[in-house]
Motif scaffolding. Sequence first.
Motif, mmCIF file in Angstrom:
data_model
loop_
_atom_site.group_PDB
_atom_site.id
_atom_site.type_symbol
_atom_site.label_atom_id
_atom_site.label_comp_id
_atom_site.label_asym_id
_atom_site.label_seq_id
_atom_site.Cartn_x
_atom_site.Cartn_y
_atom_site.Cartn_z
ATOM 1 N N LEU A 49 92.122 4.688 55.573
ATOM 2 C CA LEU A 49 91.086 5.375 54.712
ATOM 3 C C LEU A 49 90.283 6.635 55.652
ATOM 4 O O LEU A 49 90.214 7.439 55.271
ATOM 5 C CB LEU A 49 90.092 4.385 54.112
ATOM 6 N N TRP A 55 87.072 4.005 49.627
ATOM 7 C CA TRP A 55 86.443 5.175 50.651
ATOM 8 C C TRP A 55 84.870 5.635 50.290
ATOM 9 O O TRP A 55 84.101 5.925 50.982
ATOM 10 C CB TRP A 55 87.265 6.328 50.441
ATOM 11 N N LEU A 74 93.878 5.744 48.481
ATOM 12 C CA LEU A 74 92.680 5.732 47.665
ATOM 13 C C LEU A 74 93.098 5.159 46.271
ATOM 14 O O LEU A 74 92.187 4.928 45.509
ATOM 15 C CB LEU A 74 92.302 6.943 47.716
#
Length: 583
Positions: free
Chosen positions: A221, A195, A187
Motif C-alpha cells: 500500500l 490505505w 486498494l
Amino acid sequence: MSEELPREALKTVIGALCTPAAGPGGGFDAQGDRWREKALQEALPALLARTSAKLLRGQLLLHADEDTLAALAADGTVTTGDLPGILRHRKIWPGLIAALARHGDQVDTAIELLPQLSDHEVEHVVRDWDPNRFTRSADAAPVPPVPQKLFDAVLEACLTPLAAYLLHPQPEDGWETLSTHGRDWSLELGGRDGWAMLARCPERWQELVAHPVYGAAVQHLLLDRAETQAREDTQLLTATSPDAQELRAEPVGALSEDLLRACLPALCLPELAELPNPQVTARRTLHHIASRVRANPRVVDLADEQLHRATDELVARGRLLDWRDRQPDDYEFHSRLLRLVEDLALLTVNPDHLTAACAHLARLDQPAVVSPAPSSRLTRVLSNIDPDHDRPARLLERNSEHRRVQRLAVLAANPCTPRAAVTDVLNRRHPAELAWIAERSGGPDWFLTAAAAITPPEEEHPGVVRLLDDDALASQPDPAAVLQSWLDSPAAKDRGLSRSEIYRAVISSSHHTPEHLRQIPADEVLTGNGPNDVLALLLDHCGRSTERWKALGAAMTFGDEGKMSLGQLLDSLDRTPARRHAS
C-alpha cells in the motif's frame, strides 16, 4: 416532555405515541399521525432516559431513525444493553458503532460488532467518528479522539483482505480481474480501504511495515499510494493556498529512505510470480512495477538489480516479447503493446529486450493523420488555443496517434537501447511522426539528429489526409476523385476516430456519388442525418417488396451488419425474394 409526568403514566404515553393515529371513523389520520411522529421524536430522549423496561425501550427504539439512535448512543442514552432491541429490526451501521465507542466501557463491545459490517463500511467507523464535523460550530465541545484500541481494530480489519490475498493469491478473486488500465489492485481487495486508514497514522508506518501479519500488505500500500497521495495533496495545497509555494518550496517525500528500503521486499510483487496465465499476469505485474517506479523514482538507485532481475524473469515467463498478431476483436492490442514498450524502456537494461521492443513498434500500423474540414466554430476555438493547430505534428496528436513515436523516443532515452534498432524504426516512420520528434519529443541529441537526417517527401504535408469543405472541393478538377482518395487512404482503413471523420466528410459532401456511399459502412450512412440520395437507393432496391423492406428493417439493428458496407447491405437485399404485398 414534562418532568412532572408520573412514572405510572409512562407505559400509557409510550403506547399512545407509538400507535398510528386513527380518525373519527376508525381510519388512518395522516395529519394526526404526522403530529404524533413529531411529538414522539421530541420526547424520545426524555422517554428513553426515564424508561428501563426492555419492552418499552424496544418500542421506542423501533421508531427512531439511525441518526437519532447514533446521537442518543453518543450521549449515553442508548447503550450496548439496547443492542438486541435495535438489531432485531435493523442491521448494524458504522455510526452506531462509533457512537457506542465514545464511552470507554463499551469499546470492546463496539469492536465485536465490526465483523457484522459490510466490507466497504468498516473504515467509515473512523471516517465518520464525528458526524457533525462539517457543521460543528466553533464554540461546540470538542469530540473525543478515536480510542486507540478501536482504531487498531479497524486498521487490522481493513488490512486483512489484502494480507490474506497475498498468502494465497487467486486471479479470479482480486488483481487479475481488474481492468488492464488499473494499477492499484491492492486498494480493491475486499472493499476495505486499508490505505485510508494507513494515511491517518504515518507515524506508525515504520512499525507497521515490519508487522509479522500485515507487514507485506502495508509495504504494498505504501509503494502504491504514499508518494502519489503526497503529490496530490501538494497540488491541492498549491491550488487552494496563495502562500503554498512559500510554505513548501521543496517537495518532501512521503517515505523516508529507511522506510522505502523497508518496502523493497514488496516492490516487484513476488506474491504474484506464480499466477496462472503468465502471458497476461506477467505483463500486468510488469506494468504495476513500472507504475511503482514512476511513483517512487528513488527505488531505481536502491534496488536496480532487483528491478532488472524481476523484469527479465517476467519477460521470460510471460514470453512478453513474442509477437502475436492482432485478433479482430482485440481492441486493446495497440494500447497494450505501447504500455509494454514504455514499461520495458523504464525497467530493463537488456539490449535484446529493448531491440525487440523497437521491432514491435515498427510492426504497428502507420498512424492515421487527418486534417479536419474547415469549420468556423472549430477554427475559432483552436485559433485561440493553438494558432498553428493544422501542422502535421499537432494533427498527429488529435487522436493520440503520436503514442507510437513517443514510445520510440522513450526507448531512445534508455542508454542501453542499441541505436541501430532505433534508427531502423526511424527510417520507417510516418512523415508526421518525424515532424513530431523535431517539435515535441525531447529525446537525446543523437535521436533528434537521426530523425532530422531523414529526407522528407517533396509534397507540402506528406502523409496527411486533408479534408475539404464543398467550396474547396468545387475548385478541384475532379471532386469525386478527391473523395475517392479519402476513402482509399490508410486513415479510412484505420479502426480509430479518423475513419469516422472521413466517412462523415464524404457523406456530408454534395459531391459524393452512390458509388462513394456504397463503400462506407451501412451504419455510418443510415444512422443520423443521412444524405437524401440514400432514400433513392433504398427505394430502388426495395421497391414495393414487403420482404425486402422487412429484411432492411432487420438489418438496421446493426448487429453483425454494422460491419457491412452499404453496398454489401444493398446487394443482400437484392438476393431477398421480391414478393409484393397483395392489394
